[in-house]
Design a protein around this motif. Structure first.
Motif, mmCIF file in Angstrom:
data_model
loop_
_atom_site.group_PDB
_atom_site.id
_atom_site.type_symbol
_atom_site.label_atom_id
_atom_site.label_comp_id
_atom_site.label_asym_id
_atom_site.label_seq_id
_atom_site.Cartn_x
_atom_site.Cartn_y
_atom_site.Cartn_z
ATOM 1 N N LYS A 108 0.815 -1.208 0.000
ATOM 2 C CA LYS A 108 0.000 0.000 0.000
ATOM 3 C C LYS A 108 0.856 1.268 0.000
ATOM 4 O O LYS A 108 0.366 2.342 -0.329
ATOM 5 C CB LYS A 108 -0.943 -0.001 1.210
ATOM 6 C CG LYS A 108 -2.066 -1.036 1.077
ATOM 7 C CD LYS A 108 -3.024 -1.009 2.266
ATOM 8 C CE LYS A 108 -4.169 -1.986 2.073
ATOM 9 N NZ LYS A 108 -5.111 -1.995 3.219
ATOM 10 N N GLU A 109 2.125 1.106 0.386
ATOM 11 C CA GLU A 109 3.074 2.223 0.307
ATOM 12 C C GLU A 109 3.689 2.346 -1.079
ATOM 13 O O GLU A 109 4.563 3.176 -1.303
ATOM 14 C CB GLU A 109 4.177 2.035 1.352
ATOM 15 C CG GLU A 109 3.731 2.175 2.796
ATOM 16 C CD GLU A 109 3.457 3.620 3.174
ATOM 17 O OE1 GLU A 109 4.186 4.513 2.697
ATOM 18 O OE2 GLU A 109 2.502 3.863 3.954
ATOM 19 N N GLY A 110 3.252 1.492 -1.997
ATOM 20 C CA GLY A 110 3.728 1.559 -3.367
ATOM 21 C C GLY A 110 4.975 0.735 -3.643
ATOM 22 O O GLY A 110 5.590 0.886 -4.712
ATOM 23 N N LYS A 111 5.350 -0.141 -2.715
ATOM 24 C CA LYS A 111 6.547 -0.959 -2.905
ATOM 25 C C LYS A 111 6.204 -2.238 -3.669
ATOM 26 O O LYS A 111 5.078 -2.724 -3.642
ATOM 27 C CB LYS A 111 7.168 -1.332 -1.560
ATOM 28 C CG LYS A 111 7.480 -0.129 -0.676
ATOM 29 C CD LYS A 111 8.425 0.847 -1.357
ATOM 30 C CE LYS A 111 8.723 2.037 -0.453
ATOM 31 N NZ LYS A 111 9.615 3.025 -1.117
ATOM 32 N N ARG A 112 7.212 -2.766 -4.346
ATOM 33 C CA ARG A 112 7.073 -4.054 -5.039
ATOM 34 C C ARG A 112 7.421 -5.139 -4.019
ATOM 35 O O ARG A 112 8.554 -5.215 -3.549
ATOM 36 C CB ARG A 112 7.994 -4.106 -6.251
ATOM 37 C CG ARG A 112 7.637 -3.069 -7.317
ATOM 38 C CD ARG A 112 8.723 -2.905 -8.350
ATOM 39 N NE ARG A 112 9.953 -2.371 -7.751
ATOM 40 C CZ ARG A 112 11.030 -2.031 -8.442
ATOM 41 N NH1 ARG A 112 11.041 -2.156 -9.759
ATOM 42 N NH2 ARG A 112 12.103 -1.570 -7.815
ATOM 43 N N VAL A 113 6.438 -5.974 -3.684
ATOM 44 C CA VAL A 113 6.529 -6.855 -2.529
ATOM 45 C C VAL A 113 6.397 -8.321 -2.927
ATOM 46 O O VAL A 113 5.647 -8.666 -3.848
ATOM 47 C CB VAL A 113 5.435 -6.508 -1.495
ATOM 48 C CG1 VAL A 113 5.603 -7.329 -0.229
ATOM 49 C CG2 VAL A 113 5.445 -5.015 -1.186
ATOM 50 N N ALA A 114 7.127 -9.168 -2.205
ATOM 51 C CA ALA A 114 7.000 -10.609 -2.378
ATOM 52 C C ALA A 114 6.932 -11.266 -1.010
ATOM 53 O O ALA A 114 7.468 -10.737 -0.035
ATOM 54 C CB ALA A 114 8.188 -11.164 -3.171
ATOM 55 N N VAL A 115 6.266 -12.408 -0.954
ATOM 56 C CA VAL A 115 6.225 -13.217 0.265
ATOM 57 C C VAL A 115 6.607 -14.646 -0.095
ATOM 58 O O VAL A 115 5.960 -15.273 -0.940
ATOM 59 C CB VAL A 115 4.837 -13.210 0.931
ATOM 60 C CG1 VAL A 115 4.854 -14.115 2.169
ATOM 61 C CG2 VAL A 115 4.422 -11.803 1.324
ATOM 62 N N GLY B 153 -0.865 -6.932 -6.135
ATOM 63 C CA GLY B 153 0.378 -7.171 -6.860
ATOM 64 C C GLY B 153 1.468 -7.818 -6.028
ATOM 65 O O GLY B 153 2.621 -7.913 -6.470
ATOM 66 N N ILE B 154 1.152 -8.277 -4.810
ATOM 67 C CA ILE B 154 2.128 -8.973 -3.981
ATOM 68 C C ILE B 154 2.392 -10.347 -4.592
ATOM 69 O O ILE B 154 1.458 -11.096 -4.882
ATOM 70 C CB ILE B 154 1.615 -9.128 -2.537
ATOM 71 C CG1 ILE B 154 1.358 -7.756 -1.921
ATOM 72 C CG2 ILE B 154 2.598 -9.923 -1.690
ATOM 73 C CD1 ILE B 154 0.667 -7.813 -0.571
ATOM 74 N N LYS B 155 3.650 -10.679 -4.796
ATOM 75 C CA LYS B 155 4.007 -11.956 -5.404
ATOM 76 C C LYS B 155 4.214 -13.017 -4.327
ATOM 77 O O LYS B 155 4.951 -12.799 -3.374
ATOM 78 C CB LYS B 155 5.264 -11.803 -6.259
ATOM 79 C CG LYS B 155 5.061 -10.879 -7.464
ATOM 80 C CD LYS B 155 6.302 -10.806 -8.334
ATOM 81 C CE LYS B 155 6.065 -9.920 -9.554
ATOM 82 N NZ LYS B 155 7.261 -9.853 -10.429
ATOM 83 N N LEU B 156 3.555 -14.155 -4.500
ATOM 84 C CA LEU B 156 3.587 -15.221 -3.508
ATOM 85 C C LEU B 156 4.197 -16.494 -4.068
ATOM 86 O O LEU B 156 4.001 -16.824 -5.237
ATOM 87 C CB LEU B 156 2.172 -15.550 -3.015
ATOM 88 C CG LEU B 156 1.272 -14.426 -2.514
ATOM 89 C CD1 LEU B 156 -0.068 -15.007 -2.084
ATOM 90 C CD2 LEU B 156 1.920 -13.667 -1.378
ATOM 91 N N MET B 157 4.910 -17.215 -3.212
ATOM 92 C CA MET B 157 5.323 -18.576 -3.531
ATOM 93 C C MET B 157 5.160 -19.421 -2.282
ATOM 94 O O MET B 157 5.642 -19.056 -1.204
ATOM 95 C CB MET B 157 6.764 -18.624 -4.025
ATOM 96 C CG MET B 157 7.250 -20.047 -4.354
ATOM 97 S SD MET B 157 6.141 -20.988 -5.453
ATOM 98 C CE MET B 157 6.136 -19.954 -6.914
ATOM 99 N N SER B 158 4.467 -20.535 -2.441
ATOM 100 C CA SER B 158 4.184 -21.433 -1.327
ATOM 101 C C SER B 158 4.044 -22.840 -1.874
ATOM 102 O O SER B 158 3.710 -23.037 -3.055
ATOM 103 C CB SER B 158 2.886 -21.004 -0.620
ATOM 104 O OG SER B 158 2.462 -21.979 0.318
ATOM 105 N N ILE B 159 4.291 -23.820 -1.039
ATOM 106 C CA ILE B 159 4.121 -25.205 -1.470
ATOM 107 C C ILE B 159 2.676 -25.472 -1.864
ATOM 108 O O ILE B 159 2.387 -26.324 -2.716
ATOM 109 C CB ILE B 159 4.579 -26.184 -0.351
ATOM 110 C CG1 ILE B 159 4.788 -27.593 -0.925
ATOM 111 C CG2 ILE B 159 3.584 -26.192 0.787
ATOM 112 C CD1 ILE B 159 5.956 -27.696 -1.871
#
Length: 274
Positions: free
Chosen positions: A63-70, A105-111
């Motif tokens: 929400k602060e405009g950052k490109r984020v991944a989890v 737009g948060i990028k996720l990777m999980s099993i």
């Protein structure tokens, strides 16, 4: 002879120490990834809200405009996709494994994004689990990312060790709850981070209190807060307290993490200098 043997032993010990350091075991990320900052979220025990804190921090950054991944490194207990309402499967391309993006737009990777049925248990031994976490770093095409949050399993076992040694972790956030053994549990996590030379961004006390929606009075349901006391003991400068709020828990459980708007973690987020 004894002096020569002592010298050899010392050299062997030095080499072993160097091999054990994070820099000696770092993995190179996918060539289509450019990740500026990596923040691990760690807890000494399960059930204290580590994934909640991870989700809230990621949403705040987005929400602060950052490109984020989890990166969901909790292989046997993944919960990040559910928090964001993501149930689709990832896929491979010429670039590598592609993460799934949330509405923000948060990028996720999980099993859970790789298995056929997300409710099936992952019954793997430690080395296989650690290898999967490394592949989330080496094989996933994350793209340009300002900050990646790594949701780690509780404790100080294989996966946290793998993350600390394989990824260029810039700092960790330790999550706990106001219970009797909190000091001992936090101590284990803090000492592990210190041994791996990983800075501690802050200490979060989740379920810190319940605030009555009618009168505004705060109730210490799980005992009085000791977050400041414990933080001072271990030299942790930044703390945060997350209260028990029914509406927030319901949104997370229903996959609506991106609709949660709270300021509990703003101080810690600002300390990330993203």
């Amino acid at each position: 002879m004894s002096e020569e043997l002592s010298k050899e032993q010392q050299e062997a010990m030095d080499k072993a120490f160097q091999r054990s350091m994070p820099e000696g075991l770092r993995k190179v990320h996918n060539e289509y990834s450019n990740i500026k900052k990596v923040i691990g979220v760690l807890s000494g025990k399960g059930g204290v809200g580590k994934s909640l804190v991870t989700s809230l921090m990621a949403v705040k950054a987005a929400k602060e405009g950052k490109r984020v991944a989890v990166m969901d490194a909790d292989i046997t207990g993944p919960s990040i996709p559910k928090s964001f309402g993501v149930h689709s499967k990832t896929y491979g391309s010429d670039l590598g494994i592609m993460p799934i993006q949330t509405k923000l737009g948060i990028k996720l990777m999980s099993i859970n994004l790789l298995v056929d049925n997300e409710e099936d248990p992952v019954i793997w031994r430690g080395p296989v689990i650690a290898g999967a976490v490394q592949q989330f770093w080496t094989d996933v095409a994350w793209g340009d990312i300002d900050v990646m949050f790594v949701d780690m399993p509780p404790g100080t076992g294989d996966v946290p060790l793998t993350v600390f040694q394989s990824l260029p972790v810039d700092g960790i956030i330790v999550v706990t709850s106001p219970q009797e053994l909190v000091e001992m549990i936090v101590g284990k996590a803090v000492k592990m981070a210190n041994m791996m030379n990983i800075p501690i961004v802050g200490l979060v006390e989740n379920m810190s209190y319940f605030e009555c929606p009618n009168c505004g009075e705060k109730h210490d349901i799980f005992g009085r807060s000791r977050v400041e006391e414990v933080a001072a003991k271990y030299g942790i400068e930044n703390t945060a307290r997350c209260p028990i709020v029914t509406g927030v828990a319901e949104k997370i459980d229903n996959g609506l993490a991106e609709e949660v708007d709270v300021n509990w973690l703003d101080l810690l987020y600002n300390k990330l200098n993203v």
